[in-house]
Design a protein around this motif. Structure first.
Motif, PDB file in Angstrom:
ATOM      1  N   LEU A 164      26.568  -7.686 -18.474  1.00 54.88           N
ATOM      2  CA  LEU A 164      27.982  -7.475 -18.804  1.00 54.88           C
ATOM      3  C   LEU A 164      28.199  -6.056 -19.336  1.00 54.88           C
ATOM      4  O   LEU A 164      29.190  -5.407 -19.009  1.00 54.88           O
ATOM      5  CB  LEU A 164      28.453  -8.507 -19.832  1.00 54.88           C
ATOM      6  CG  LEU A 164      28.647  -9.926 -19.282  1.00 54.88           C
ATOM      7  CD1 LEU A 164      28.959 -10.902 -20.403  1.00 54.88           C
ATOM      8  CD2 LEU A 164      29.772  -9.949 -18.237  1.00 54.88           C
ATOM      9  N   LEU A 165      27.245  -5.589 -20.138  1.00 54.77           N
ATOM     10  CA  LEU A 165      27.349  -4.220 -20.650  1.00 54.77           C
ATOM     11  C   LEU A 165      27.297  -3.214 -19.499  1.00 54.77           C
ATOM     12  O   LEU A 165      28.095  -2.290 -19.432  1.00 54.77           O
ATOM     13  CB  LEU A 165      26.214  -3.972 -21.639  1.00 54.77           C
ATOM     14  CG  LEU A 165      26.260  -2.707 -22.480  1.00 54.77           C
ATOM     15  CD1 LEU A 165      25.595  -2.964 -23.822  1.00 54.77           C
ATOM     16  CD2 LEU A 165      25.569  -1.541 -21.793  1.00 54.77           C
ATOM     17  N   LEU A 166      26.358  -3.428 -18.561  1.00 57.74           N
ATOM     18  CA  LEU A 166      26.278  -2.558 -17.383  1.00 57.74           C
ATOM     19  C   LEU A 166      27.576  -2.583 -16.598  1.00 57.74           C
ATOM     20  O   LEU A 166      28.023  -1.572 -16.055  1.00 57.74           O
ATOM     21  CB  LEU A 166      25.164  -3.039 -16.445  1.00 57.74           C
ATOM     22  CG  LEU A 166      23.739  -2.636 -16.780  1.00 57.74           C
ATOM     23  CD1 LEU A 166      22.779  -3.267 -15.773  1.00 57.74           C
ATOM     24  CD2 LEU A 166      23.615  -1.124 -16.767  1.00 57.74           C
ATOM     25  N   ALA A 167      28.179  -3.767 -16.540  1.00 52.35           N
ATOM     26  CA  ALA A 167      29.425  -3.935 -15.784  1.00 52.35           C
ATOM     27  C   ALA A 167      30.605  -3.269 -16.481  1.00 52.35           C
ATOM     28  O   ALA A 167      31.673  -3.132 -15.903  1.00 52.35           O
ATOM     29  CB  ALA A 167      29.707  -5.414 -15.576  1.00 52.35           C
ATOM     30  N   GLY A 168      30.412  -2.858 -17.747  1.00 52.68           N
ATOM     31  CA  GLY A 168      31.465  -2.146 -18.469  1.00 52.68           C
ATOM     32  C   GLY A 168      32.178  -2.968 -19.525  1.00 52.68           C
ATOM     33  O   GLY A 168      33.146  -2.510 -20.116  1.00 52.68           O
ATOM     34  N   ALA A 169      31.715  -4.197 -19.757  1.00 49.01           N
ATOM     35  CA  ALA A 169      32.376  -5.055 -20.747  1.00 49.01           C
ATOM     36  C   ALA A 169      31.968  -4.649 -22.155  1.00 49.01           C
ATOM     37  O   ALA A 169      30.841  -4.212 -22.373  1.00 49.01           O
ATOM     38  CB  ALA A 169      32.015  -6.515 -20.513  1.00 49.01           C
ATOM     39  N   SER A 170      32.905  -4.813 -23.105  1.00 48.25           N
ATOM     40  CA  SER A 170      32.552  -4.407 -24.469  1.00 48.25           C
ATOM     41  C   SER A 170      32.386  -5.582 -25.428  1.00 48.25           C
ATOM     42  O   SER A 170      31.600  -5.508 -26.353  1.00 48.25           O
ATOM     43  CB  SER A 170      33.584  -3.425 -25.013  1.00 48.25           C
ATOM     44  OG  SER A 170      34.856  -3.996 -24.935  1.00 48.25           O
ATOM     45  N   ASP A 171      33.086  -6.657 -25.194  1.00 47.45           N
ATOM     46  CA  ASP A 171      32.954  -7.777 -26.136  1.00 47.45           C
ATOM     47  C   ASP A 171      32.151  -8.900 -25.476  1.00 47.45           C
ATOM     48  O   ASP A 171      32.706  -9.804 -24.883  1.00 47.45           O
ATOM     49  CB  ASP A 171      34.320  -8.289 -26.598  1.00 47.45           C
ATOM     50  CG  ASP A 171      35.274  -8.503 -25.413  1.00 47.45           C
ATOM     51  OD1 ASP A 171      34.913  -8.120 -24.292  1.00 47.45           O
ATOM     52  OD2 ASP A 171      36.361  -9.060 -25.628  1.00 47.45           O
TER      53      ASP A 171
ATOM     54  N   ALA B  79      47.726  -2.242 -25.795  1.00 45.32           N
ATOM     55  CA  ALA B  79      47.910  -3.681 -25.572  1.00 45.32           C
ATOM     56  C   ALA B  79      46.559  -4.341 -25.298  1.00 45.32           C
ATOM     57  O   ALA B  79      46.263  -5.419 -25.813  1.00 45.32           O
ATOM     58  CB  ALA B  79      48.859  -3.904 -24.400  1.00 45.32           C
ATOM     59  N   LEU B  80      45.750  -3.708 -24.476  1.00 44.68           N
ATOM     60  CA  LEU B  80      44.413  -4.221 -24.162  1.00 44.68           C
ATOM     61  C   LEU B  80      43.472  -3.025 -24.094  1.00 44.68           C
ATOM     62  O   LEU B  80      43.798  -2.004 -23.487  1.00 44.68           O
ATOM     63  CB  LEU B  80      44.414  -4.941 -22.806  1.00 44.68           C
ATOM     64  CG  LEU B  80      45.223  -6.243 -22.702  1.00 44.68           C
ATOM     65  CD1 LEU B  80      45.314  -6.697 -21.253  1.00 44.68           C
ATOM     66  CD2 LEU B  80      44.587  -7.337 -23.559  1.00 44.68           C
ATOM     67  N   ALA B  81      42.295  -3.174 -24.699  1.00 43.37           N
ATOM     68  CA  ALA B  81      41.370  -2.041 -24.763  1.00 43.37           C
ATOM     69  C   ALA B  81      40.414  -2.051 -23.570  1.00 43.37           C
ATOM     70  O   ALA B  81      40.080  -3.115 -23.032  1.00 43.37           O
ATOM     71  CB  ALA B  81      40.579  -2.101 -26.066  1.00 43.37           C
ATOM     72  N   ALA B  82      39.995  -0.849 -23.178  1.00 44.89           N
ATOM     73  CA  ALA B  82      38.997  -0.714 -22.114  1.00 44.89           C
ATOM     74  C   ALA B  82      37.786  -1.577 -22.457  1.00 44.89           C
ATOM     75  O   ALA B  82      37.414  -1.684 -23.623  1.00 44.89           O
ATOM     76  CB  ALA B  82      38.585   0.746 -21.987  1.00 44.89           C
ATOM     77  N   GLY B  83      37.200  -2.186 -21.448  1.00 45.13           N
ATOM     78  CA  GLY B  83      36.026  -3.017 -21.683  1.00 45.13           C
ATOM     79  C   GLY B  83      36.368  -4.491 -21.816  1.00 45.13           C
ATOM     80  O   GLY B  83      35.473  -5.331 -21.877  1.00 45.13           O
ATOM     81  N   LYS B  84      37.641  -4.801 -21.834  1.00 40.57           N
ATOM     82  CA  LYS B  84      38.050  -6.202 -21.975  1.00 40.57           C
ATOM     83  C   LYS B  84      37.838  -6.940 -20.663  1.00 40.57           C
ATOM     84  O   LYS B  84      38.230  -6.466 -19.604  1.00 40.57           O
ATOM     85  CB  LYS B  84      39.533  -6.232 -22.361  1.00 40.57           C
ATOM     86  CG  LYS B  84      40.105  -7.603 -22.548  1.00 40.57           C
ATOM     87  CD  LYS B  84      40.451  -7.800 -24.011  1.00 40.57           C
ATOM     88  CE  LYS B  84      41.132  -9.110 -24.299  1.00 40.57           C
ATOM     89  NZ  LYS B  84      40.339 -10.257 -24.504  1.00 40.57           N
TER      90      LYS B  84
END
Ligand code: AMP
Ligand code: MG
Length: 412
Positions: free
Chosen positions: A322-329, A150-155
């Motif tokens: 944001l990347l460090l925080a774990g975000a992907s998009d 439903a929702l992918a990791a990093g969202k």
């Protein structure tokens, strides 16, 4: 002298090195807005659970209205949202149905109320082939199948995601812990709010801008104050930052001349590059990783000029944090819109000009650049509603030519 780094090279050099933080925690749905999903969320159910009606009207068999004559159908019962019809439909029958109600067994289409020629409590009359099989029906699992992601990791969770999770019956999710970002200003000329403004001094605005920008990113911002242009003070503050934060954002003290002792201290504490970036505003920047007391942190040394600090933050540090925080998009959308008036631009550097996006006399959106693009002029940043990105190779822009634009505000 090293040649200046292109903006895209600098950005890649930063992003290449970063590794997202690993720690995660569980939060309740109400506290999940803006947090970053640590794991894929798999749907435990089909959404919708059952075939159901997309309209208020009558559910029936399409075959019953496939002839060339107007048809009369008996209303055999009703199916309301939350109150399904228990029986199975027979030929010549229909069921009064509301939006979202489960489609009764035997029905394969819904005729909306407004297409019914005549209706009483007992019967309705329909024109031939007014709808086809499947019309106005939503199928079970049409939005989401049980077992699918439903929702992918990093969202980064936004209002629709929160609603989606609730629609799956999910009350809490695994998220990354908040990234901790320490920040401070440097400069002997800086005065804190509430202090008298001595001759030659300025108020420390950057620390407030940084705090605001970091808060909007959803990270935990740790204010380490103003640091004098003094090696011992800088070292002590960086040591403290390493012990408390994953990343450090500083303003000032990285330009040539100002940077001498900064460079020496940062070099002692880790591996830091001092870059000249082919961009305007925001030419100098330091980036690397420093260590103290067994703890380390990523360092983003931004320039001191108030507009430069914002532009470097958004164009070079934002995605990295944001990347460090774990975000992907993380990428910001770039719009292409015609310029209003001419724009002066020197090839060989990327320029980020403050702009105003507004409709012209014909109602067509066009972007105008401020005349004053000085890197100290925070007022024009405050009046702007977008940044115009003029690419490295590009020269002057003619009236009406398309330019790339990053909007300050989005809908959500
Ligand atoms: P620097 O990069 O330290 O050489 O600073 C460049 C310019 O930005 C100088 O004019 C500073 O006075 C100004 N500046 C530096 N830090 C701040 C700050 N925290 N708030 C407002 N202006 C600043
Ligand atoms: Mg300074």
């Amino acid at each position: 002298m090293n040649p200046a780094l292109r903006v895209d090279e600098a950005k890649q050099a930063i992003l290449r090195r970063l590794v997202p933080i690993a720690e995660t925690g569980q939060v309740a749905l109400r506290d999940a807005l803006g947090r970053i999903l640590a794991e894929d969320v798999v749907s435990p159910i089909d959404v919708p659970q059952h075939d159901n009606s997309a309209m208020d009207g009558y559910a029936l068999r399409a075959a019953d209205i496939a002839g060339n004559e107007e048809t009369s159908l008996r209303v055999a019962g009703s199916a309301l949202a939350g109150r399904p019809y228990g029986g199975t439909l027979d030929t010549g029958e229909c069921i009064l149905i509301t939006t979202g109600a489960v489609l009764p067994a035997g029905c394969d289409c819904v005729v909306p109320q407004e297409l019914v020629a005549a209706a009483s409590d007992e019967a309705i009359r329909l024109a031939p082939r007014i709808v086809q099989a499947g019309a106005n029906c939503r199928r079970a699992g049409e939005d989401l199948r049980a077992g699918s992601i439903a929702l992918a990791a990093g969202k980064v969770l936004r209002p629709a995601d929160i609603g989606l999770l609730a629609s799956l019956g999910i009350a809490g999710v695994a998220v990354k812990r908040r990234l901790r970002v320490a920040f401070f200003s440097t400069g002997d000329e800086l005065r804190s709010l509430g202090q008298p403004l001595d001759p030659g001094c300025v108020y420390d605005s950057n620390r407030y801008t940084l705090q605001a920008m970091l808060s909007r990113l959803g990270v935990e911002a740790i204010d380490l104050g103003v640091v004098r242009d003094d090696p011992a003070a800088l070292r002590a503050t960086l040591e403290r930052a390493c012990s408390e934060a994953d990343a450090i954002v500083t303003s000032g003290g990285v330009s040539v001349g100002a940077a001498d002792y900064t460079r020496a201290i940062m070099a002692q504490m880790g591996e830091v590059g001092f870059w000249k970036i082919a961009m305007r505003p925001g030419r100098p920047m330091a980036f690397g990783r420093i260590e103290a007391g067994g703890k380390s942190a990523w360092l983003f040394g931004l320039p001191g000029n108030p507009v430069a600090v914002m532009v470097s933050f958004y164009l070079l540090a934002r995605d990295a944090l944001l990347l460090l925080a774990g975000a992907s998009d993380t990428a910001l959308p770039l719009l292409r819109l015609p310029a209003r008036g001419t724009l002066r631009k020197k090839p060989g550097r990327t320029e980020f000009q403050r702009g105003v996006l507004a409709p012209d006399e014909q109602g067509k959106m066009r972007v105008r650049a401020f005349d004053e693009q000085g890197s100290g002029i925070l007022r024009s940043m405050s009046q702007a509603n977008c940044i115009i990105v003029l690419e490295h190779e590009r020269g002057d822009v003619a009236d009406g030519e398309d330019v790339a634009v990053i909007l300050f505000d989005g809908l959500i």
